[in-house]
Design a protein around this motif. Sequence first.
Motif, PDB file in Angstrom:
ATOM      1  N   PHE A 151       0.853  -1.183   0.000  1.00 56.02           N
ATOM      2  CA  PHE A 151       0.000   0.000   0.000  1.00 56.02           C
ATOM      3  C   PHE A 151       0.888   1.231   0.000  1.00 56.02           C
ATOM      4  CE2 PHE A 151       0.609  -0.724   4.526  1.00 56.02           C
ATOM      5  CZ  PHE A 151       0.769   0.550   5.046  1.00 56.02           C
ATOM      6  N   THR A 152       0.372   2.294  -0.584  1.00 50.35           N
ATOM      7  CA  THR A 152       1.128   3.535  -0.686  1.00 50.35           C
ATOM      8  C   THR A 152       0.579   4.542   0.312  1.00 50.35           C
ATOM      9  OG1 THR A 152       1.529   3.117  -3.029  1.00 50.35           O
ATOM     10  CG2 THR A 152       1.894   5.374  -2.253  1.00 50.35           C
ATOM     11  N   MET A 153       1.465   5.051   1.166  1.00 49.28           N
ATOM     12  CA  MET A 153       1.084   6.068   2.133  1.00 49.28           C
ATOM     13  C   MET A 153       0.876   7.391   1.396  1.00 49.28           C
ATOM     14  SD  MET A 153       3.870   5.038   5.111  1.00 49.28           S
ATOM     15  CE  MET A 153       3.408   6.378   6.192  1.00 49.28           C
ATOM     16  N   GLU A 154       0.201   8.349   2.033  1.00 50.58           N
ATOM     17  CA  GLU A 154      -0.054   9.648   1.422  1.00 50.58           C
ATOM     18  C   GLU A 154       1.234  10.353   0.987  1.00 50.58           C
ATOM     19  OE1 GLU A 154      -2.651  12.264   3.597  1.00 50.58           O
ATOM     20  OE2 GLU A 154      -4.018  10.612   4.062  1.00 50.58           O
ATOM     21  N   ASN A 155       2.326  10.098   1.669  1.00 53.70           N
ATOM     22  CA  ASN A 155       3.603  10.756   1.357  1.00 53.70           C
ATOM     23  C   ASN A 155       4.370  10.083   0.217  1.00 53.70           C
ATOM     24  OD1 ASN A 155       4.577   8.430   2.563  1.00 53.70           O
ATOM     25  ND2 ASN A 155       5.391   9.461   4.364  1.00 53.70           N
ATOM     26  N   GLY A 156       3.836   8.983  -0.324  1.00 53.87           N
ATOM     27  CA  GLY A 156       4.486   8.285  -1.431  1.00 53.87           C
ATOM     28  C   GLY A 156       5.322   7.088  -1.035  1.00 53.87           C
ATOM     29  N   VAL A 157       5.470   6.840   0.257  1.00 54.04           N
ATOM     30  CA  VAL A 157       6.209   5.670   0.731  1.00 54.04           C
ATOM     31  C   VAL A 157       5.344   4.428   0.491  1.00 54.04           C
ATOM     32  CG1 VAL A 157       7.154   4.524   2.781  1.00 54.04           C
ATOM     33  CG2 VAL A 157       7.517   6.972   2.445  1.00 54.04           C
ATOM     34  N   VAL A 158       5.963   3.376  -0.041  1.00 50.14           N
ATOM     35  CA  VAL A 158       5.242   2.127  -0.303  1.00 50.14           C
ATOM     36  C   VAL A 158       5.639   1.109   0.761  1.00 50.14           C
ATOM     37  CG1 VAL A 158       4.839   0.265  -1.962  1.00 50.14           C
ATOM     38  CG2 VAL A 158       5.191   2.613  -2.767  1.00 50.14           C
ATOM     39  N   VAL A 159       4.628   0.521   1.397  1.00 56.51           N
ATOM     40  CA  VAL A 159       4.845  -0.426   2.495  1.00 56.51           C
ATOM     41  C   VAL A 159       4.226  -1.770   2.123  1.00 56.51           C
ATOM     42  CG1 VAL A 159       4.332  -0.921   4.919  1.00 56.51           C
ATOM     43  CG2 VAL A 159       4.802   1.426   4.202  1.00 56.51           C
ATOM     44  N   LEU A 210      11.360   6.486   6.171  1.00 55.86           N
ATOM     45  CA  LEU A 210      11.467   5.308   7.030  1.00 55.86           C
ATOM     46  C   LEU A 210      10.853   5.600   8.388  1.00 55.86           C
ATOM     47  CD1 LEU A 210      12.532   2.427   7.454  1.00 55.86           C
ATOM     48  CD2 LEU A 210      14.712   3.435   8.145  1.00 55.86           C
ATOM     49  N   ASP A 211      11.163   6.751   8.940  1.00 54.34           N
ATOM     50  CA  ASP A 211      10.643   7.168  10.241  1.00 54.34           C
ATOM     51  C   ASP A 211       9.109   7.118  10.248  1.00 54.34           C
ATOM     52  OD1 ASP A 211      11.449   7.896  12.811  1.00 54.34           O
ATOM     53  OD2 ASP A 211      11.601  10.022  12.350  1.00 54.34           O
ATOM     54  N   GLN A 212       8.501   7.666   9.224  1.00 58.48           N
ATOM     55  CA  GLN A 212       7.034   7.712   9.141  1.00 58.48           C
ATOM     56  C   GLN A 212       6.437   6.322   8.956  1.00 58.48           C
ATOM     57  OE1 GLN A 212       6.275  10.534   6.000  1.00 58.48           O
ATOM     58  NE2 GLN A 212       7.062  12.243   7.198  1.00 58.48           N
ATOM     59  N   ALA A 213       7.088   5.482   8.159  1.00 55.90           N
ATOM     60  CA  ALA A 213       6.556   4.152   7.863  1.00 55.90           C
ATOM     61  C   ALA A 213       6.692   3.176   9.026  1.00 55.90           C
ATOM     62  CB  ALA A 213       7.238   3.583   6.626  1.00 55.90           C
ATOM     63  N   GLY A 272       7.751  -7.925  16.033  1.00 59.53           N
ATOM     64  CA  GLY A 272       7.710  -9.171  15.276  1.00 59.53           C
ATOM     65  C   GLY A 272       7.366  -8.984  13.810  1.00 59.53           C
ATOM     66  N   GLU A 273       6.920  -7.780  13.433  1.00 57.54           N
ATOM     67  CA  GLU A 273       6.530  -7.530  12.043  1.00 57.54           C
ATOM     68  C   GLU A 273       7.757  -7.383  11.156  1.00 57.54           C
ATOM     69  OE1 GLU A 273       3.976  -4.198   9.610  1.00 57.54           O
ATOM     70  OE2 GLU A 273       3.245  -4.885  11.560  1.00 57.54           O
ATOM     71  N   LEU A 274       7.635  -7.918   9.961  1.00 57.05           N
ATOM     72  CA  LEU A 274       8.661  -7.793   8.934  1.00 57.05           C
ATOM     73  C   LEU A 274       8.003  -7.127   7.734  1.00 57.05           C
ATOM     74  CD1 LEU A 274      11.533  -8.583   7.867  1.00 57.05           C
ATOM     75  CD2 LEU A 274      10.477 -10.703   7.033  1.00 57.05           C
ATOM     76  N   ARG A 275       8.593  -6.037   7.264  1.00 60.87           N
ATOM     77  CA  ARG A 275       8.007  -5.329   6.123  1.00 60.87           C
ATOM     78  C   ARG A 275       9.089  -4.748   5.239  1.00 60.87           C
ATOM     79  NH1 ARG A 275       4.694  -0.076   8.312  1.00 60.87           N
ATOM     80  NH2 ARG A 275       3.177  -1.704   8.682  1.00 60.87           N
ATOM     81  N   THR A 276       8.718  -4.503   3.998  1.00 62.08           N
ATOM     82  CA  THR A 276       9.574  -3.734   3.119  1.00 62.08           C
ATOM     83  C   THR A 276       8.981  -2.337   3.024  1.00 62.08           C
ATOM     84  OG1 THR A 276       8.436  -4.448   1.111  1.00 62.08           O
ATOM     85  CG2 THR A 276      10.393  -5.684   1.754  1.00 62.08           C
ATOM     86  N   ILE A 277       9.874  -1.372   2.995  1.00 58.22           N
ATOM     87  CA  ILE A 277       9.483   0.038   2.954  1.00 58.22           C
ATOM     88  C   ILE A 277      10.289   0.685   1.833  1.00 58.22           C
ATOM     89  CG2 ILE A 277       9.465   2.216   4.227  1.00 58.22           C
ATOM     90  CD1 ILE A 277       9.430   0.437   6.822  1.00 58.22           C
ATOM     91  N   THR A 278       9.582   1.169   0.808  1.00 63.00           N
ATOM     92  CA  THR A 278      10.228   1.820  -0.324  1.00 63.00           C
ATOM     93  C   THR A 278      10.066   3.323  -0.164  1.00 63.00           C
ATOM     94  OG1 THR A 278       9.739  -0.097  -1.711  1.00 63.00           O
ATOM     95  CG2 THR A 278      10.358   1.939  -2.844  1.00 63.00           C
ATOM     96  N   VAL A 279      11.196   3.999  -0.018  1.00 62.83           N
ATOM     97  CA  VAL A 279      11.225   5.427   0.295  1.00 62.83           C
ATOM     98  C   VAL A 279      11.660   6.208  -0.940  1.00 62.83           C
ATOM     99  CG1 VAL A 279      12.290   7.184   1.778  1.00 62.83           C
ATOM    100  CG2 VAL A 279      11.802   4.900   2.702  1.00 62.83           C
ATOM    101  N   PRO A 280      10.787   7.098  -1.447  1.00 61.53           N
ATOM    102  CA  PRO A 280      11.210   7.927  -2.573  1.00 61.53           C
ATOM    103  C   PRO A 280      12.332   8.868  -2.150  1.00 61.53           C
ATOM    104  CG  PRO A 280       9.030   8.601  -1.788  1.00 61.53           C
ATOM    105  CD  PRO A 280       9.439   7.398  -0.989  1.00 61.53           C
ATOM    106  N   ALA A 281      13.134   9.276  -3.123  1.00 59.14           N
ATOM    107  CA  ALA A 281      14.318  10.104  -2.845  1.00 59.14           C
ATOM    108  C   ALA A 281      13.999  11.325  -2.005  1.00 59.14           C
ATOM    109  CB  ALA A 281      14.985  10.516  -4.153  1.00 59.14           C
ATOM    110  N   LYS A 282      12.873  11.986  -2.259  1.00 57.36           N
ATOM    111  CA  LYS A 282      12.550  13.218  -1.530  1.00 57.36           C
ATOM    112  C   LYS A 282      12.354  12.977  -0.033  1.00 57.36           C
ATOM    113  CE  LYS A 282       7.598  12.930  -2.250  1.00 57.36           C
ATOM    114  NZ  LYS A 282       6.416  13.479  -2.846  1.00 57.36           N
TER     115      LYS A 282
END
Length: 137
Positions: free
Chosen positions: A28-36, A90-93, A100-110
């Motif tokens: 899912f994509t957060m409002e800030n553009g980070v994909v989790v 990363l901080d926001q995500a 115990g959660e494992l996730r991938t977090i894709t952070v746009p350059a900005k």
Amino acid sequence: MRRALFVVLLLSACTKDAPKPLNPQPPFTMENGVVVRTLRAGDGDAAKKGDKITIHFVGRLLDGGVFDSSRERGEPMKFWVGEGQVVEGLDQALLGVREGELRTITVPAKLGYGMEAKPKIPANSTLVFEVELLDVR
């Protein structure tokens, strides 16, 4: 003897340290553009702003190259979440992640390092973190 062995095996299978199996969820994509994308749900405490958290992470570029890894160092990273001690995306995500959660977090350059180059990270790079939340305090 058999009964004692069964009890030992049963107790060892019930330890908290045994990770749950992976159960990837759609990203899912957060409002800030980070994909989790949650790879394994956690069932412990949820991280909230100001909590000191302990994570293991692997940071990669989009081409798969690793730029940093607490796992390779064998030492988890500890910091206060939501306090600007890591890149903004990363901080926001990490807010709301459960132990115990494992996730991938894709952070746009900005929301990463922007136009600033870092060792092993070219300017304007999208960052991909695999993060496991180990502890919340």
